[in-house]
Design a protein around this motif. Structure first.
Motif, short mmCIF file in Angstrom:
data_model
loop_
_atom_site.label_atom_id
_atom_site.label_comp_id
_atom_site.label_asym_id
_atom_site.label_seq_id
_atom_site.Cartn_x
_atom_site.Cartn_y
_atom_site.Cartn_z
N GLU A 131 4.02 0.79 -0.75
CA GLU A 131 3.87 1.34 0.60
C GLU A 131 3.40 0.26 1.58
O GLU A 131 3.81 0.25 2.74
N THR A 132 2.54 -0.62 1.12
CA THR A 132 2.02 -1.69 1.97
C THR A 132 3.13 -2.69 2.30
O THR A 132 3.21 -3.18 3.43
N GLU A 153 6.22 -1.99 2.73
CA GLU A 153 7.02 -1.36 3.76
C GLU A 153 6.34 -1.46 5.13
O GLU A 153 6.98 -1.78 6.13
#
Length: 193
Positions: A117-118, A120
């Protein structure tokens, strides 16, 4: 949580292993990429470490380099190596440098160290920080894979070329090229619309 992903505890080892000057892995590819940038371009080096050899290649090319790194020890060494280059001790996803714009952004050896997620979020922030026509260069394996980082033993994750290309497109960037360097690092070179 250690925002440096284990690199603060291993900073001395990393600096010793990575500081090879103009001959360091990646430096020739970064020097070649720097030729695509305008004279005196501003470049944000995300995950700059101590700055040797990537920031050094950019500074030697006459570019104005800004650095971000989450390791206080790396940032202190970067300041010693490049006293005229602004640097912030911040995690990439939290950096205040993303509140301004640059001609180019580089993230060498960083993205795959971050959680999915980071990665992204950071791709979105790097794209947002580019002027129109600005260039992004980052490294990550072309295969989707997980492995243990050689220095920190922290898990690393490559999202794979197809996912990175989709994230670049979603962020308003066009992939210019992909290539490999002498250390078998895979590069993604993109330009902002």
């Amino acid at each position: 949580m250690d925002k440096s992903n284990g690199y603060e505890a291993n900073a001395a080892t990393f600096i010793r292993c990575r500081s090879k000057g103009l001959d360091g892995v990646g430096a020739p590819s970064v020097r070649q990429w720097a030729k695509s940038l305008p004279p005196n371009a501003t470049v944000l080096d995300v995950g700059c470490g101590a700055g040797d050899p990537i920031s050094k290649a950019l500074v030697n090319a006459g570019l104005t380099v800004y650095g971000i790194d989450a390791s206080p020890s790396m940032v202190e060494t970067f300041k010693q190596n490049f006293p005229d280059s602004p640097v912030a001790c911040e995690a990439a996803e939290d950096s205040s440098f993303f509140n301004r714009q640059f001609d180019a952004v580089i993230a060498w050896g960083l993205l795959f160290l971050l959680p999915v997620e980071t990665q992204e979020v950071v791709i979105q922030k790097m794209a947002h920080a580019l002027y129109p026509g600005g260039r992004l260069l980052f490294t990550a394996p072309s295969q989707k894979m997980e492995w243990e980082d050689a220095i920190t033993a922290v898990p690393s994750r490559s999202l794979g070329a197809e996912k990175y290309k989709a994230l670049l497109t979603a962020a308003g960037l066009s992939l210019v090229e992909e290539f490999e360097d002498e250390g078998e690092n895979h590069y993604y070179h993109a330009v902002k619309h």
